[in-house]
Motif scaffolding. Sequence first.
Motif, PDB file in Angstrom:
ATOM      1  N   ALA A  22       0.832  -1.199   0.000  1.00  0.00           N
ATOM      2  CA  ALA A  22       0.000   0.000   0.000  1.00  0.00           C
ATOM      3  C   ALA A  22       0.868   1.251   0.000  1.00  0.00           C
ATOM      4  N   PHE A  23       1.952   1.209   0.770  1.00  0.00           N
ATOM      5  CA  PHE A  23       2.877   2.341   0.831  1.00  0.00           C
ATOM      6  C   PHE A  23       3.834   2.334  -0.363  1.00  0.00           C
ATOM      7  N   GLY A  24       4.206   1.130  -0.794  1.00  0.00           N
ATOM      8  CA  GLY A  24       5.086   1.027  -1.949  1.00  0.00           C
ATOM      9  C   GLY A  24       4.464   1.639  -3.188  1.00  0.00           C
ATOM     10  N   ARG A  25       3.163   1.499  -3.341  1.00  0.00           N
ATOM     11  CA  ARG A  25       2.486   2.065  -4.505  1.00  0.00           C
ATOM     12  C   ARG A  25       2.410   3.584  -4.447  1.00  0.00           C
ATOM     13  N   ARG A  26       2.677   4.165  -3.287  1.00  0.00           N
ATOM     14  CA  ARG A  26       2.752   5.624  -3.172  1.00  0.00           C
ATOM     15  C   ARG A  26       4.157   6.132  -3.447  1.00  0.00           C
ATOM     16  N   GLY A  27       5.060   5.211  -3.798  1.00  0.00           N
ATOM     17  CA  GLY A  27       6.423   5.611  -4.128  1.00  0.00           C
ATOM     18  C   GLY A  27       7.412   5.464  -2.998  1.00  0.00           C
ATOM     19  N   LEU A  28       6.967   4.974  -1.832  1.00  0.00           N
ATOM     20  CA  LEU A  28       7.875   4.772  -0.707  1.00  0.00           C
ATOM     21  C   LEU A  28       8.563   3.417  -0.845  1.00  0.00           C
ATOM     22  N   ALA A  29       9.875   3.392  -0.649  1.00  0.00           N
ATOM     23  CA  ALA A  29      10.595   2.117  -0.698  1.00  0.00           C
ATOM     24  C   ALA A  29      10.070   1.219   0.416  1.00  0.00           C
ATOM     25  N   ALA A  30       9.613   0.030   0.046  1.00  0.00           N
ATOM     26  CA  ALA A  30       8.984  -0.879   1.008  1.00  0.00           C
ATOM     27  C   ALA A  30       9.512  -2.283   0.796  1.00  0.00           C
ATOM     28  N   ALA A  31       9.798  -2.959   1.892  1.00  0.00           N
ATOM     29  CA  ALA A  31      10.266  -4.341   1.813  1.00  0.00           C
ATOM     30  C   ALA A  31       9.698  -5.141   2.967  1.00  0.00           C
ATOM     31  N   VAL A  32       9.550  -6.432   2.724  1.00  0.00           N
ATOM     32  CA  VAL A  32       9.136  -7.388   3.754  1.00  0.00           C
ATOM     33  C   VAL A  32      10.328  -8.256   4.099  1.00  0.00           C
ATOM     34  N   THR A  33      10.507  -8.517   5.366  1.00  0.00           N
ATOM     35  CA  THR A  33      11.565  -9.437   5.772  1.00  0.00           C
ATOM     36  C   THR A  33      11.064 -10.335   6.890  1.00  0.00           C
TER      37      THR A  33
END
Length: 422
Positions: A22-33
């Motif tokens: 949801a945040f990644g689609r706003r252009g924020l770098a997002a990762a799951v670990t």
Amino acid sequence: MMSNRWLILADDLTGAADCAIAFGRRGLAAAVTWDVTTSGDVSPDDSRPLPVLAYDADSRGLSASDAAERHRGLLERWLEPDRVLFKKIDSTLRGQPAAETAATMAYLMERTGAAFGICAPAFPATGRTTLAGHVHVAGRPLEDAEVWRRDHTYASANLGFVLGTAEIETTLVPLSAIRSSDLASRLARIAEGGPGVAICDAETDGDLARIAAASLAVAPVPFFIGSAGLAHALADTLAPAPTGAVHIPPSRSGSLIVVGSLAAASRAAMRRLAAQDHVVHLPVSPDTLLGDLAGRADLAARVAAVIAAGDDALVEIAIGDALDMSLGPRLARALAEALDPIATRIGAVAATGGETAAALLARFGIDGIRLVDEIEPGVSLGLTLGRLSIPVATKAGAFGDAESLIRISERLRAVRTQGSFS
């Protein structure tokens, strides 16, 4: 606007991913670990801060006390002062959301002296809503749904009751209040009452948008308890950031698509995908996975041959309705072990069910996912981090419709053959 730095703490992998994107689609770098050695301070390219970190606590199958202890330890490690906390819970209340929320509140009280949570687990895009504080699926009480009959922790799907099992003070914010002009001041007044949780009704994405906007008026910033529906609403309050296209070397190798969920939605989608051209259906029984080494080796060889030809290998853990649910983790790990020798030949991977996805990726030496896009609500698309760098899609077992796996397969094929996520 809220901070652009978030910690999403989830009880399973698919939930962590579908909130973070949801945040990644706003252009924020997002990762799951899910690897405690991964740094939360840097992005996958190790060159800039990572605004959105989603962590899979893998706590859904734990006892209440163990889940609480695990969450507290992860908060101590990952919750930096400038990150807003999103406590992801299952939209159908599986796992230990009450104990995990209580542990979160206790930690926040010790660290900051305040612990006010806004709880809105509705995910209207997937049929999950909240009315009078009660979770509904497809317009009916959650207790009537397949997922509840198969797996539930609490005696009721009423959120006040659920959180009350962990002695959390709650206040219901009914739908009429959500749609009123004084929602922001109402939430602020509830927050002034001390530690507790506001349980917010929501029937539409618009309701969640109102909750997210009203939360901006609460100081200090609350923590949030919900699913991807609320995550998208919160992300939409942030200014979009420019984002660059993600490219990878094109691959002729096919995709590995694994269905390990018991959910009817995943099984129906599997049958539709199995009938498609360039897809080879490879069912494997629990007996083979748990005790037949030759059968496991044969499965790996067949998968390798399919993906070498550029086709998709659809691996089904062929489980019946009478399966002992406790076998789920063992089956997922056994499948991952069987396919590990051919992992480096896979062009892309998709998995239904967080437990299956986590076991598969971890065994393949993958310790995170750089999130890039969302194929459909509840289905995230990204690039694996670690031993392999390949496209990956994850889907909660009960999400989607009969065409979901076909759409996932087609999107992965386009990404891996064209070398672009655009």
